[in-house]
Every structure is written in structure tokens, then in C-alpha cells.
Design an enzyme around this catalytic site. Structure first.
Site, mmCIF file in Angstrom:
data_model
loop_
_atom_site.group_PDB
_atom_site.id
_atom_site.type_symbol
_atom_site.label_atom_id
_atom_site.label_comp_id
_atom_site.label_asym_id
_atom_site.label_seq_id
_atom_site.Cartn_x
_atom_site.Cartn_y
_atom_site.Cartn_z
ATOM 1 N N PRO A 257 5.101 -21.335 3.394
ATOM 2 C CG PRO A 257 3.433 -19.595 2.448
ATOM 3 C CD PRO A 257 4.055 -19.860 3.626
ATOM 4 C CB CYS A 258 9.419 -22.280 0.274
ATOM 5 S SG CYS A 258 9.183 -23.789 0.547
#
Length: 159
Positions: free
Chosen positions: A121-122
Site C-alpha cells: 500500500p504505497c
């Protein structure tokens, strides 16, 4: 490596798998779709992505296969997976988490090179003061993902 294209609320996602696990997620459709969501071992990742977008899944368990990236990038990607669902961290906070407090910009580069966005989850990494900046899929997609997670987190917290 095999690819499928999956419809999602943020547009088409191309998902790649190799013999170990999910090795790529790209925004938009790839040209050479070589897999089938039902027949090539994609069922788990498709189910998890659909559950995530439906607000029913808050953590991915599908196996990942990350074969590229520098040691620093891999450390950043690993830290991304530790950011709790519905929460964010700044680039500077992630730089401190990987042991290089002056590397906020390098964290941004590592985010941009993340081969498995959404699952790794950037989108949970934001600018100083919580500012919505930088996302390979575009800021509208980042906003959508963060709003989805915030809404689900609130529903869970408040019953």
C-alpha cells in the site's frame, strides 16, 4: 509471468503472477493478457482485491514475489506493508522507519517503483502534514483508496 486484467472502482488493474505469487500490479490493461482469473491460480488475488474494494478485506494474504529493487526500496516496500489499514505515514516517517531519516525523497522514489501497488500500500504514504502528493496511479486513485480505507476503519471503530 502471467497477466490478467481485473475491473475495479479505480479502473482496470493488471495483475501479474509468477510461480511464487503476485509479482506485479499495474493501473490500466496490459496488452498481452496471458492468464485466466479462474484457471491460472489468480482466484485468491482476485477474491482478495474484490473484497478489498468492497470494504470487506483489510489485509492481503496472497503470496508476493518481489524479485527486483534495491535493498533500500525493498525495505521501504516492506515498511509499507506494516502501515495499518486506514492509516497513513509520511515519507519522512517511513524514512525514519527504514533507518535513514534524511531519505524522504528516496522513499518517494521507492513508492513510485513499487511493483505491487494497492496490495503493497504505497497509497498510505503521504506528504508532510498529511498532504496528498505523489502516486503512480494518479492522485484521484490515491484519494479513492484512502477514502475507502478511512470509511471502513470508521465503520469498524464505531460498530
Amino acid at each position: 509471468m502471467r497477466w490478467i486484467v481485473l475491473a475495479s472502482p479505480i479502473g482496470e488493474l493488471s495483475v501479474a503472477m509468477d510461480d511464487i505469487g503476485v509479482c506485479g500490479v499495474q493501473f490500466g490493461a496490459v496488452e498481452n493478457v496471458t492468464g485466466d482469473a479462474e484457471d491460472d491460480g489468480f482466484a485468491s488475488v482476485v477474491a482478495e482485491l474484490r473484497g478489498y474494494f468492497a470494504g470487506e478485506l483489510t489485509g492481503f494474504t496472497v503470496p508476493l514475489s518481489v524479485r527486483r529493487g534495491s535493498e533500500f526500496e525493498r525495505a521501504v516496500w516492506d515498511e509499507m506493508t506494516k502501515i495499518p489499514y486506514g492509516e497513513t505515514r509520511t515519507y519522512g516517517e517511513v524514512a525514519r522507519m527504514v533507518g535513514d531519516p534524511g531519505a524522504a525523497r528516496a522513499v518517494g522514489v521507492a513508492c513510485n517503483r513499487n511493483p505491487i501497488p494497492v496490495i503493497v500500500p504505497c497509497h498510505r504514504i503521504v506528504g508532510a502534514g498529511g498532504k496528498l502528493v505523489g502516486f503512480g496511479g494518479g492522485l484521484p486513485r490515491k484519494r479513492h483508496l484512502l477514502e475507502l480505507e478511512a470509511g471502513v476503519a470508521l465503520r469498524h471503530a464505531w460498530g
